[in-house]
Write an enzyme that holds these catalytic residues in place. Structure first.
Site, mmCIF file in Angstrom:
data_model
loop_
_atom_site.group_PDB
_atom_site.id
_atom_site.type_symbol
_atom_site.label_atom_id
_atom_site.label_comp_id
_atom_site.label_asym_id
_atom_site.label_seq_id
_atom_site.Cartn_x
_atom_site.Cartn_y
_atom_site.Cartn_z
ATOM 1 N N LYS A 1 8.145 -105.763 12.073
ATOM 2 C CA LYS A 1 8.571 -106.081 10.713
ATOM 3 C C LYS A 1 8.471 -107.484 10.605
ATOM 4 O O LYS A 1 8.256 -107.838 9.255
ATOM 5 C CB LYS A 1 10.129 -105.868 11.164
ATOM 6 C CG LYS A 1 10.514 -104.385 10.987
ATOM 7 C CD LYS A 1 11.975 -104.201 11.055
ATOM 8 C CE LYS A 1 12.517 -103.652 12.320
ATOM 9 N NZ LYS A 1 12.948 -104.343 13.244
ATOM 10 N N LYS B 1 7.120 -115.056 19.401
ATOM 11 C CA LYS B 1 7.986 -115.440 18.593
ATOM 12 C C LYS B 1 8.103 -116.866 18.573
ATOM 13 O O LYS B 1 8.277 -117.546 17.438
ATOM 14 C CB LYS B 1 9.356 -114.817 18.389
ATOM 15 C CG LYS B 1 9.288 -113.264 18.180
ATOM 16 C CD LYS B 1 10.279 -112.646 17.897
ATOM 17 C CE LYS B 1 9.880 -111.091 17.475
ATOM 18 N NZ LYS B 1 10.995 -110.341 17.017
ATOM 19 N N LYS C 1 0.333 -105.933 17.525
ATOM 20 C CA LYS C 1 1.552 -104.648 17.337
ATOM 21 C C LYS C 1 1.808 -104.833 16.126
ATOM 22 O O LYS C 1 2.241 -105.838 15.186
ATOM 23 C CB LYS C 1 2.514 -104.805 18.530
ATOM 24 C CG LYS C 1 3.797 -105.346 17.985
ATOM 25 C CD LYS C 1 4.800 -104.872 18.950
ATOM 26 C CE LYS C 1 6.190 -105.423 18.369
ATOM 27 N NZ LYS C 1 6.731 -104.840 17.444
HETATM 28 P P1 ATP Z 1 10.675 -107.706 14.830
HETATM 29 O O1 ATP Z 1 9.328 -108.058 14.432
HETATM 30 O O2 ATP Z 1 11.909 -108.255 14.121
HETATM 31 O O3 ATP Z 1 10.977 -107.935 16.405
HETATM 32 P P2 ATP Z 1 10.036 -104.784 15.378
HETATM 33 O O4 ATP Z 1 8.990 -104.077 14.250
HETATM 34 O O5 ATP Z 1 9.432 -105.497 16.672
HETATM 35 O O6 ATP Z 1 10.796 -106.036 14.694
HETATM 36 P P3 ATP Z 1 12.319 -103.971 16.505
HETATM 37 O O7 ATP Z 1 13.583 -103.887 15.839
HETATM 38 O O8 ATP Z 1 12.270 -105.319 17.412
HETATM 39 O O9 ATP Z 1 11.378 -104.053 15.706
HETATM 40 O O10 ATP Z 1 12.395 -102.757 17.762
HETATM 41 C C1 ATP Z 1 12.899 -101.319 17.268
HETATM 42 C C2 ATP Z 1 12.274 -100.333 18.194
HETATM 43 O O11 ATP Z 1 10.830 -100.115 17.701
HETATM 44 C C3 ATP Z 1 11.982 -100.891 19.597
HETATM 45 O O12 ATP Z 1 12.183 -99.661 20.513
HETATM 46 C C4 ATP Z 1 10.439 -101.327 19.522
HETATM 47 O O13 ATP Z 1 9.994 -101.099 21.054
HETATM 48 C C5 ATP Z 1 9.953 -100.434 18.838
HETATM 49 N N1 ATP Z 1 8.699 -100.989 18.147
HETATM 50 C C6 ATP Z 1 8.424 -101.912 17.401
HETATM 51 N N2 ATP Z 1 7.192 -102.200 17.018
HETATM 52 C C7 ATP Z 1 6.618 -100.975 17.522
HETATM 53 C C8 ATP Z 1 5.329 -100.694 17.476
HETATM 54 N N3 ATP Z 1 4.235 -101.639 16.871
HETATM 55 N N4 ATP Z 1 4.795 -99.345 18.166
HETATM 56 C C9 ATP Z 1 5.793 -98.772 18.868
HETATM 57 N N5 ATP Z 1 6.942 -99.102 18.916
HETATM 58 C C10 ATP Z 1 7.387 -100.243 18.195
HETATM 59 MN MN MN Z 2 10.514 -106.439 18.095
#
Ligand code: ATP
Ligand code: MN
Length: 338
Positions: free
Chosen positions: A205, A116, A202
């Protein structure tokens, strides 16, 4: 009422944008089933979403939407406690105390901090790397430990933060007496869904709409994103391993309940038949079915979610208060005023 003797599980999602496939297959789908086996708490962690640049109006909107989306996915306030992190000040109170049990070196080494941080450096001079971004894993440790959770169902990307949480809990207990359990991680079979546009990263969001498939997205854009997914040229010498893009599509197909179709694709692949187009079509069909069903669920979410969540946050806060009482005593702080 939750039956006695159930293990306590807790997990959270950031209201940074809309929920996507990675969140669902890596975490939320499992949260839904755990509601019947565990004493569950699920949070929308708005304070974490402040660690990257954002607009206040979006944060408020995303928080409400995330609550609705969780309910549409099957999180049920009759079975689990759903809360908004910032409504429970004990999270930040404990974070300060735990911060004194986390080292600067270990926080600096966190992969998410580095990733990040790099994202921020590309944005420009006003978006510096904040202390909040560095210390957010401590707040996360506090989210977990303030409820003395024993299991934390998350995606692969959070394993490192969970390890930190365990270290903090262990150090705290060693210094001040045993207050916290050391929580264990629970992964799904697909703990890391990759971006369709860039399968070396990965699905996230915060990387932007191109990099994720939203759980409530319309059919047309779901199909477009899947059909445009990065794979490879298809002309690989025999015995070459699958490229990350193809592996990811297969994982998504398996996660969406099409294990047989995935197995038959693998067999074809091993025999030198690389029909990526039909693989993509199968993935798209499966995802359209999922997103259509979830969109319909979301239409049926009724009632005053905000006031329900306030009440549930109050119930969660009761647990947090009890922990803080014990923690303050253990570390030598006076009894709190609350
Ligand atoms: P951001 O980019 O804002 O960090 P994010 O997509 O990583 O958003 P989070 O809110 O950080 O989402 O994570 C919510 C849950 O989803 C956590 O348990 C995280 O481990 C899981 N998660 C996030 N991205 C993935 C992915 N690509 N595959 C599997 N699990 C995921
Ligand atoms: Mn995340």
């Amino acid at each position: 009422m939750v039956p006695l003797n159930r293990q306590r599980a807790m997990s959270c999602i950031q209201p940074t944008s809309e929920m996507h496939l990675g969140n669902y297959y890596g975490a939320v789908e499992q949260w839904v089933t755990m509601q019947d086996t565990h004493d569950c708490l699920f949070g929308v962690v708005d304070l974490h979403a402040m660690t990257m640049p954002y607009l206040p109006a979006h944060l408020a909107e995303n928080t409400s939407r995330m609550l609705t989306d969780l309910i549409a996915c099957g999180i049920d306030s009759a079975k689990a406690k759903i809360f908004v992190q910032s409504l429970i000040p004990e999270h930040t109170e404990l974070a300060w105390i735990l911060g004194c049990k986390a080292s600067y070196g270990e926080l600096k080494r966190m992969t998410q901090f580095k990733e990040k941080g790099e994202q921020l450096e590309k944005l420009g001079p006003n978006d510096f790397i904040s202390l909040g971004l560095l210390s957010y894993p401590v707040l996360q440790a506090s989210d977990i430990l303030v409820y003395r959770a024993e299991v934390v169902p998350v995606g692969q990307d959070q394993v490192q933060h969970l390890e930190l949480t365990r270290n903090i809990a262990r150090r705290f207990n060693r210094t001040f007496g045993k207050v916290f359990p050391e929580p264990s991680v629970l992964l799904t079979e697909t703990p890391r869904i990759m971006s369709l546009a860039d399968p070396d990263r990965k699905m996230s969001k915060s990387l932007g709409g191109r990099h994720y498939v939203g759980l409530f997205e319309e059919e047309k854009s779901v199909r477009q994103k899947v059909m445009a997914a990065v794979t490879d040229s298809g002309v690989l010498p025999a015995g070459t391993a699958m490229s990350p893009g193809v592996t990811n599509l297969l994982e998504i197909l398996r996660a969406s309940g099409q294990a047989e179709a995935a197995a038959s694709f693998v067999k074809d692949f091993e025999n030198g038949v690389k029909n990526y187009k039909s693989l993509k079509e199968a993935v798209a069909d499966s995802l359209v079915e999922l997103t259509t069903r979830l969109r319909a669920n979301r239409k049926n979410v009724v009632g005053d979610i905000k006031s329900d969540v306030k009440k549930m946050s109050e119930a969660a806060r009761e647990i947090a208060r009890e922990t803080i009482r014990e923690v303050r005593k253990a570390v030598g702080l006076p009894k709190g005023l609350r």
